[in-house]
Motif scaffolding. Structure first.
Motif, PDB file in Angstrom:
ATOM      1  N   GLY A   1       0.820  -1.116   0.129  1.00 12.44           N
ATOM      2  CA  GLY A   1       0.168  -0.059   0.067  1.00 12.44           C
ATOM      3  C   GLY A   1       1.015   1.112   0.001  1.00 12.44           C
ATOM      4  N   ASN A   2       0.289   2.208   0.472  1.00 14.68           N
ATOM      5  CA  ASN A   2       0.948   3.487   0.746  1.00 14.68           C
ATOM      6  C   ASN A   2       2.134   3.687   1.643  1.00 14.68           C
ATOM      7  N   ILE A   3       3.308   3.856   1.359  1.00 11.43           N
ATOM      8  CA  ILE A   3       4.443   3.791   1.973  1.00 11.43           C
ATOM      9  C   ILE A   3       5.145   5.065   1.887  1.00 11.43           C
ATOM     10  N   ILE A   4       4.401   6.371   1.424  1.00 12.47           N
ATOM     11  CA  ILE A   4       5.023   7.484   0.809  1.00 12.47           C
ATOM     12  C   ILE A   4       5.927   8.336   1.977  1.00 12.47           C
ATOM     13  N   SER A   5       5.340   7.951   3.424  1.00 12.44           N
ATOM     14  CA  SER A   5       6.107   8.528   4.528  1.00 12.44           C
ATOM     15  C   SER A   5       7.554   7.921   4.686  1.00 12.44           C
ATOM     16  N   SER A   6       7.829   7.069   3.824  1.00  8.73           N
ATOM     17  CA  SER A   6       9.235   6.406   3.827  1.00  8.73           C
ATOM     18  C   SER A   6      10.154   7.103   3.085  1.00  8.73           C
ATOM     19  N   TYR A   7       9.564   8.135   2.472  1.00  9.98           N
ATOM     20  CA  TYR A   7      10.706   8.906   1.538  1.00  9.98           C
ATOM     21  C   TYR A   7      11.478   9.755   2.180  1.00  9.98           C
ATOM     22  N   GLY A   8      12.832   9.829   2.009  1.00  8.93           N
ATOM     23  CA  GLY A   8      13.691  10.259   2.686  1.00  8.93           C
ATOM     24  C   GLY A   8      14.566   9.259   3.741  1.00  8.93           C
ATOM     25  N   GLY A   9      14.026   8.166   3.961  1.00 13.72           N
ATOM     26  CA  GLY A   9      14.415   7.174   4.934  1.00 13.72           C
ATOM     27  C   GLY A   9      15.406   6.331   4.273  1.00 13.72           C
ATOM     28  N   ASN A  10      15.434   4.902   4.887  1.00 10.05           N
ATOM     29  CA  ASN A  10      16.288   4.004   4.203  1.00 10.05           C
ATOM     30  C   ASN A  10      15.646   2.480   4.457  1.00 10.05           C
ATOM     31  N   LEU A  11      15.813   1.834   3.127  1.00  8.69           N
ATOM     32  CA  LEU A  11      15.638   0.393   3.482  1.00  8.69           C
ATOM     33  C   LEU A  11      17.098  -0.229   3.761  1.00  8.69           C
TER      34      LEU A  11
ATOM     35  N   PRO B   1      30.371  -8.024  -4.992  1.00 10.13           N
ATOM     36  CA  PRO B   1      29.284  -8.887  -4.312  1.00 10.13           C
ATOM     37  C   PRO B   1      29.625  -9.228  -2.901  1.00 10.13           C
ATOM     38  N   PRO B   2      28.761  -9.392  -2.003  1.00 10.50           N
ATOM     39  CA  PRO B   2      29.029  -9.480  -0.562  1.00 10.50           C
ATOM     40  C   PRO B   2      29.450 -11.070  -0.511  1.00 10.50           C
ATOM     41  N   PHE B   3      30.200 -11.188   0.587  1.00  9.84           N
ATOM     42  CA  PHE B   3      30.782 -12.849   0.928  1.00  9.84           C
ATOM     43  C   PHE B   3      30.462 -12.696   2.474  1.00  9.84           C
ATOM     44  N   GLY B   4      29.995 -13.729   2.844  1.00  7.94           N
ATOM     45  CA  GLY B   4      29.766 -13.790   4.263  1.00  7.94           C
ATOM     46  C   GLY B   4      28.502 -13.208   4.791  1.00  7.94           C
ATOM     47  N   SER B   5      28.379 -12.443   5.653  1.00  3.13           N
ATOM     48  CA  SER B   5      27.138 -11.557   6.020  1.00  3.13           C
ATOM     49  C   SER B   5      27.503  -9.948   5.925  1.00  3.13           C
ATOM     50  N   GLN B   6      26.490  -9.201   5.275  1.00  3.03           N
ATOM     51  CA  GLN B   6      26.919  -8.027   4.994  1.00  3.03           C
ATOM     52  C   GLN B   6      25.495  -7.288   5.078  1.00  3.03           C
ATOM     53  N   THR B   7      25.467  -6.212   5.596  1.00  2.00           N
ATOM     54  CA  THR B   7      24.289  -5.177   5.779  1.00  2.00           C
ATOM     55  C   THR B   7      24.350  -4.205   4.753  1.00  2.00           C
ATOM     56  N   PHE B   8      23.257  -3.819   3.886  1.00  2.32           N
ATOM     57  CA  PHE B   8      23.305  -2.832   3.141  1.00  2.32           C
ATOM     58  C   PHE B   8      22.116  -1.933   3.360  1.00  2.32           C
ATOM     59  N   VAL B   9      22.251  -0.490   3.226  1.00  2.32           N
ATOM     60  CA  VAL B   9      21.318   0.476   3.549  1.00  2.32           C
ATOM     61  C   VAL B   9      21.205   1.264   2.123  1.00  2.32           C
ATOM     62  N   VAL B  10      19.956   1.261   1.779  1.00  2.00           N
ATOM     63  CA  VAL B  10      19.745   1.769   0.271  1.00  2.00           C
ATOM     64  C   VAL B  10      18.598   3.277   0.751  1.00  2.00           C
ATOM     65  N   PRO B  11      19.148   4.352   0.447  1.00  2.00           N
ATOM     66  CA  PRO B  11      18.361   5.458   0.717  1.00  2.00           C
ATOM     67  C   PRO B  11      16.939   5.703  -0.341  1.00  2.00           C
ATOM     68  N   ILE B  12      16.003   6.178   0.298  1.00  2.00           N
ATOM     69  CA  ILE B  12      14.725   5.994  -0.272  1.00  2.00           C
ATOM     70  C   ILE B  12      14.593   7.593  -0.902  1.00  2.00           C
TER      71      ILE B  12
END
Length: 147
Positions: free
Chosen positions: A2-12, A54-65
């Protein structure tokens, strides 16, 4: 979703645990790292990580919205703010790539979170500066008058 417009400017944010097969026969996957789909608005946006390793092992990613890091799939060009807001207004799916070569020994996706702004103070003391709240003309409603 649905509507997640309030995530604009945040991160996934998400964590990938990935191990490619040691055979060396696998080729690198060129698919986008994240895809956001709005079925109602018929918009698909792709995000490709800036880092091609590419990641190897465990890696955390932050994607700006925000529109600067997304591509409009159908128009084959950078997304605009309008594209992103229209997509976030009616999200039908978010796809996250967990495999980075054509042959993987192990792949897992975990700890997926998406920042979403709320109207009242949640105690985090973080302000969502990018989220707007407009005064809409008659016949429109929503944070950005998207409905």
């Amino acid at each position: 979703m649905g509507n997640i417009i309030s995530s604009y400017g945040g991160n996934l944010t998400y964590t990938v645990r990935y191990v490619s097969q040691p055979s060396g026969a696998a080729s690198r996957s060129s698919s986008p790292n994240v895809v956001i789909v709005s079925g109602a608005n018929k918009i698909t946006l792709h995000h490709y990580r800036q880092d091609n390793t590419p990641p190897f092992g465990s890696q955390t990613f932050v994607v700006p919205i925000n529109e600067d890091l997304w591509q409009h799939y159908d128009e084959a060009k950078s997304a605009t703010r309008q594209h992103l807001l229209m997509t976030l207004a009616n999200v039908t799916a978010i796809y996250i790539k967990a495999t980075y070569t054509t042959v993987a020994e192990e792949a897992a996706l975990s700890q997926v979170s998406l920042d979403i702004a709320k109207q009242k103070n949640s105690g985090s003391n973080q302000r969502a500066w990018e989220v707007e709240q407009c005064k809409c003309p008659r016949g429109h409603e929503g944070l950005s008058c998207e409905d």
